[in-house]
Design a protein around this motif. Structure first.
Motif, short mmCIF file in Angstrom:
data_model
loop_
_atom_site.label_atom_id
_atom_site.label_comp_id
_atom_site.label_asym_id
_atom_site.label_seq_id
_atom_site.Cartn_x
_atom_site.Cartn_y
_atom_site.Cartn_z
N ILE A 454 0.85 -1.33 0.03
CA ILE A 454 0.17 0.00 0.11
C ILE A 454 0.82 1.25 0.12
O ILE A 454 2.01 1.27 0.79
CB ILE A 454 -0.99 -0.01 1.24
N LEU A 455 0.51 2.21 -0.81
CA LEU A 455 1.11 3.32 -0.88
C LEU A 455 0.26 4.67 -0.67
O LEU A 455 -0.89 4.66 -1.15
CB LEU A 455 1.90 3.78 -2.35
N ALA A 456 0.31 5.37 0.30
CA ALA A 456 -0.38 6.32 0.86
C ALA A 456 0.08 7.90 0.80
O ALA A 456 1.25 7.91 1.12
CB ALA A 456 -0.92 6.18 2.18
N GLN A 468 1.96 6.88 10.98
CA GLN A 468 3.02 5.56 11.19
C GLN A 468 2.81 5.25 12.71
O GLN A 468 2.58 3.96 13.02
CB GLN A 468 4.37 6.11 10.92
N ALA A 469 2.38 6.05 13.85
CA ALA A 469 2.44 5.55 15.13
C ALA A 469 1.26 4.79 15.38
O ALA A 469 1.32 3.83 15.91
CB ALA A 469 2.61 6.82 16.18
N MET A 488 6.58 2.01 6.54
CA MET A 488 7.76 2.77 6.24
C MET A 488 7.53 4.36 5.58
O MET A 488 6.77 4.54 4.86
CB MET A 488 8.45 1.94 4.82
N PRO A 489 8.10 5.27 6.24
CA PRO A 489 7.90 6.71 5.63
C PRO A 489 8.89 6.93 4.54
O PRO A 489 9.81 6.42 4.31
CB PRO A 489 8.50 7.56 6.85
N ILE A 514 3.54 -0.86 3.87
CA ILE A 514 2.89 0.14 3.65
C ILE A 514 3.99 1.41 3.98
O ILE A 514 4.58 1.98 4.71
CB ILE A 514 1.72 0.30 4.87
N VAL A 515 3.78 2.28 2.52
CA VAL A 515 4.61 3.34 2.64
C VAL A 515 3.66 4.50 2.59
O VAL A 515 2.66 4.64 1.89
CB VAL A 515 5.22 3.38 1.07
N LEU A 516 4.17 5.45 3.67
CA LEU A 516 3.17 6.82 3.67
C LEU A 516 4.30 7.91 3.35
O LEU A 516 5.57 8.04 3.73
CB LEU A 516 3.21 6.82 5.40
#
Length: 881
Positions: A454-456, A468-469, A488-489, A514-516
């Motif tokens: 997932i890319l957000a 993320q937290a 992962m940021p 999951i990339v933020l």
């Protein structure tokens, strides 16, 4: 392989609601389907047929075995077209195989027929089958061979002959390569072995009536808007070519150069650079003699630097080529989401478009090929082309002007991968997109099977860290039958290694990545494994207010160009889904593209770069979009006050030195001012500037008032016994922090942790410090480099602090404020109220008669950041000098 983007709509709320997180809250999305090739309304993407524009006097021939289209000169081009098409192919093949690149003149037009396909391939389309360079380790060659099949599967592969041939006939090539087509990695590989891309010794006019023999060409530069893209793409291309790319490499064909970091091995043919670094090279070599071609990638982002680059390239291509010994510079402009009509008009030979005037491109580009686009004419007099097969849409220029004349510009369209992307909209506006983002990500993680990351998209570091937290908190409560969650940021302030890790495939079993990310993930580089995109529909945008002389940084709705780019991230490797946390009507009301940065920022940097490049009349310099005259004039005044320009508008010695540093103009001026005092002062100023130019803040902010007190006590050795006021505010505090860190002999990481200081920022500051010291040594500003660390720490004396602050006033005198009768600060320029930002060490401290600030931003109100106390008399002295 066309890229299919399906818009799916469904009024069945029950079906749609199944896609939402069912935690007692229902957030139905609308879903609808439209077939490819439909009309231009209701959010439909019109697919292009992918055929190249047929050049005048050329005949398109299709190879029956491979499907590769080849072009053969017709009988309008001499004897190459005599007889049947097959005879023409044979003739062209033999001529192509025998022809070598002539010196000092443009390579003549040669056509790539089906028989000559092998000749073209031998010049660099594939991996060498024999006679390989033994200096390249076998592991590199093996990797390249494995990646060859992936290269051949890319949509752009079938266009490689057309791309190469286009640049043999023209000096300008525009490529509209859809998302996933492979343009960023493949185009330079198609071109670097072309006959015009060879290093040649030619006689070059030295400017004083004499000439000298110099090498010209032999390398291709590819610009990227971000350093992470430049580095990542360079490593990918190096693997595909079997080339070494690491520090200390004795040879290699691929390199990269970003700010304060450069790996360019001997023999480099393909060099990825950030836009700022190419501009820096132009200051030393205005004619770009090192390069045979420049590829401008992701031009739709329209940063200030890329606008300057295109202006300079236009001047080189259409100007006097004496500085290059008569050898033309090839220019390739690429984008995934931009109709290239306006850019074609900008780069076309001026004599073919006498009515075109540079400077007003924005808002005149028609994005007909993009899904969801609905044309709204700005006036009844608009004469934009709307035909289905039109390749240019510049307002006011008819088909004869753009399509029939040989304007020197070739255009190629490359369709993307054949991966479907489903677009989902919210049925109602979301008051809190952060809550909706959390729900959607959790729902996708629980409901969607692996593989599929997932890319957000979020607006900034604060939102990313908050989400993320929350996600990691939920991840700890997941049952064992649900995949693990690795959050992962991805934002610009992360370290290069942390950014690089995001693009790698996840190694942990039964785990979803999951990339933020901010909009850094919109373009150029594929985040491996992504099948789902969640788009908040906003991004942070800087807006410069010329009247107030400050920047605002606010979250604003993105453009449709950005929305399409974000959705495309889901379809890079397989079928995907994009969830937009806004309604379809909101999407259709978005601006079609972003306002170019040069129209919304302080242009003092741009004006200095133009002046340093030899542009006398900056107001007349050809830009795609020219800033308002008032903004340009204000920039000229600021540079004059800094001492960078003399009374006649010419560049001073200080201005020339400022332009040579990879720093903002103001910090470059501070460096020059420090060098005029002494080497010791210069060394201190380098330490301060190194701390100021990291990608993230040095001081991390406590999360509570209790933590604030603990951190204040822990930072006592930084603030000093005389207190903050006696130490010179933020500037001297940064100097003390840098010197304390450098003098630490044991554990620097633990030292930072106790004081809540960013380890990553300090490591980057140390790298910048080393580079700046070396640069100042090369320019003879430092007689000897300082001894290596660690050195004993010595507190900054008040006298030294005064000298340092006065050096900063040379550049920042206009960013000062005086204490008013009511106890508030008022800026010296404009007489506007301003407040010290809470992040400053002077926040909540005693008042001073005057302050200097390095940053001026507007969020909730007008804030001064990086603040130091000064005396009113110093400000008067700085203005007087």
């Amino acid at each position: 392989m066309p890229e299919k983007v399906h818009f799916k709509f469904d009024d069945d709320n029950k079906a749609a609601s199944k896609l939402e997180v069912s935690r007692g809250v229902s957030s139905p999305s609308s879903r609808h389907t439209v077939a490819n090739g439909a009309g231009p309304t209701n959010g439909v993407k019109r697919l292009r047929d992918g055929k190249p524009k047929t050049d005048l006097g050329l005949l398109a021939i299709k190879d029956g075995n491979t499907g590769v289209k080849a072009r053969v000169a017709s009988n309008a081009s001499g004897n190459s077209g005599k007889g049947t098409p097959r005879q023409a192919i044979s003739n062209a093949e033999s001529r192509l195989a025998e022809t070598k690149a002539p010196k000092n003149q443009k390579f003549l037009a040669r056509s790539p027929p089906n028989g000559a396909r092998n000749v073209l391939r031998a010049r660099g389309d594939g991996i060498k089958k024999s006679g390989q360079d033994k200096s390249i380790p076998s592991g590199h060659r093996s990797t390249a061979a494995q990646l060859q099949k992936a290269r051949e599967s890319l949509p752009i592969w079938s266009k490689r002959l057309d791309i190469r041939f286009a640049l043999r006939v023209n000096d300008i090539l525009l490529i509209n390569g859809e998302t996933g087509s492979g343009k960023s990695t493949q185009v330079p590989q198609y071109l670097y072995k072309e006959p015009w891309c060879t290093r040649q010794k030619v006689k070059v006019d030295s400017g004083n009536g004499k000439s000298e023999e110099l090498p010209v060409g032999g390398m291709i530069a590819i610009t990227q808007p971000r350093r992470v893209a430049a580095i990542t793409l360079a490593h990918r291309v190096a693997r595909e070519m079997g080339s070494q790319l690491q520090k200390g490499s004795s040879s290699g064909e691929v390199g990269y150069s970003v700010r304060f970091e450069s790996i360019v091995p001997p023999g480099t043919k393909i060099k990825f650079v950030t836009e700022g670094m190419l501009l820096q090279e132009m200051l030393h070599d205005p004619n770009l003699r090192r390069y045979s071609a420049v590829i401008v990638d992701e031009i739709h982002e329209r940063s200030v630097d890329v606008d300057l680059i295109t202006g300079f390239l236009r001047t080189i291509v259409h100007g006097d080529k004496a500085g290059r010994g008569g050898i033309p510079l090839k220019v390739v402009v690429m984008s995934a989401t931009l109709d290239l009509g306006g850019i074609e008009a900008f780069f076309a030979k001026p004599e073919t478009l006498p009515r075109y005037q540079p400077g007003t491109n924005h808002g005149k580009i028609l994005l007909r090929h993009m899904p969801g686009y609905e044309f709204r004419a700005s006036s009844s007099k608009s004469s934009r082309r709307t035909s289905k097969d039109s390749y240019s849409s510049w307002e006011g220029l008819n088909e004869h002007e753009l399509g029939k004349k040989k304007n020197g510009v070739a255009i190629e369209y490359v369709q993307g991968r054949e991966y479907e992307v489903e677009i989902f909209y919210k049925t109602h506006p979301q008051p809190d997109y952060m809550h909706s983002m959390l729900e959607k990500i959790l729902h996708l993680h629980v409901q969607e099977p692996l593989p599929g990351d997932i890319l957000a998209f979020l607006t900034g570091q604060d939102e990313i860290e908050t989400l993320q937290a929350e996600l990691e908190s939920h991840a700890a409560k997941l049952i064992k039958t649900v995949p693990k969650m690795k959050v992962m940021p991805l934002y610009g302030a992360l370290s290069a290694q942390a950014q690089q890790d995001v693009f790698e495939k996840i190694k942990e079993p039964f785990t979803r990545k999951i990339v933020l990310a901010t909009n850094i993930a919109e373009t150029s580089v594929t985040v491996s494994g992504v099948r789902f995109v969640v788009d908040c529909g906003k991004s942070k945008v800087k807006q410069y207010r010329a009247r107030l002389g400050m920047e605002s940084l606010l979250a604003k709705p993105i453009s449709r160009v950005s929305a399409i780019q974000r959705a495309g991230r889901a379809g890079r490797e397989a079928k995907g889904k994009c969830f937009r946390l806004y309604t379809e009507s909101d999407y259709l009301n978005l601006d079609q593209d972003e306002l170019p940065e040069i129209l919304r920022c302080d242009v003092v940097e741009a004006v200095l770069k133009m002046k340093a490049r030899g542009i006398e009349d900056v107001l007349a310099f050809p830009l795609m979009d020219s800033p308002k005259t008032a903004a340009m004039e204000k920039a000229l005044i600021q540079l004059h006050m800094m001492g960078a320009l003399d009374d006649s508008g010419g560049l001073t010695d200080a201005g020339r030195k400022m332009a040579q540093y990879p720093l903002p103009a103001a910090l470059g001026r501070v460096l020059v001012a420090a060098a005029e005092v002494s080497s010791d002062v210069l060394i201190d100023i380098i330490d301060i500037i190194s701390s100021l130019t990291t990608d993230s803040e040095v001081f991390l902010q406590p999360k509570s008032e209790e933590d604030q007190g603990v951190i204040e006590e822990a930072r006592g050795d930084i603030y000093g016994p005389q207190g903050i006021a006696g130490r010179g505010g933020d500037i001297i505090t940064l100097l003390t922090t840098m010197q304390r860190y450098a003098s630490e002999k044991s554990d620097r990481v633990e030292w930072c942790r106790k004081r809540l200081i960013s380890v990553r920022a300090m490591k980057m500051a140390m790298q910048i410090r080393k580079q700046l010291r070396q640069l100042c040594g090369q320019q003879k500003l430092l007689e000897d480099l300082p001894p290596p660390d660690p050195l004993p720490f010595e507190p900054v004396a008040p006298e030294r602090a005064e000298v340092l602050l006065k050096a900063f006033l040379k550049a920042f005198a206009i960013k000062t404020a005086l204490l008013g009768p009511d106890g508030s600060y008022v800026t010296t320029q404009g007489r506007n109220p301003i407040t010290i930002h809470p992040s400053s060490v002077l926040y909540g401290q005693e008042k001073f008669e005057a302050i200097m600030f390095l940053d001026h931003v507007f969020t909730a109100k007008s804030y001064a950041k990086k603040v130091s106390p000064v005396q009113a008399a110093w400000i008067e002295q700085a203005f007087g000098s």
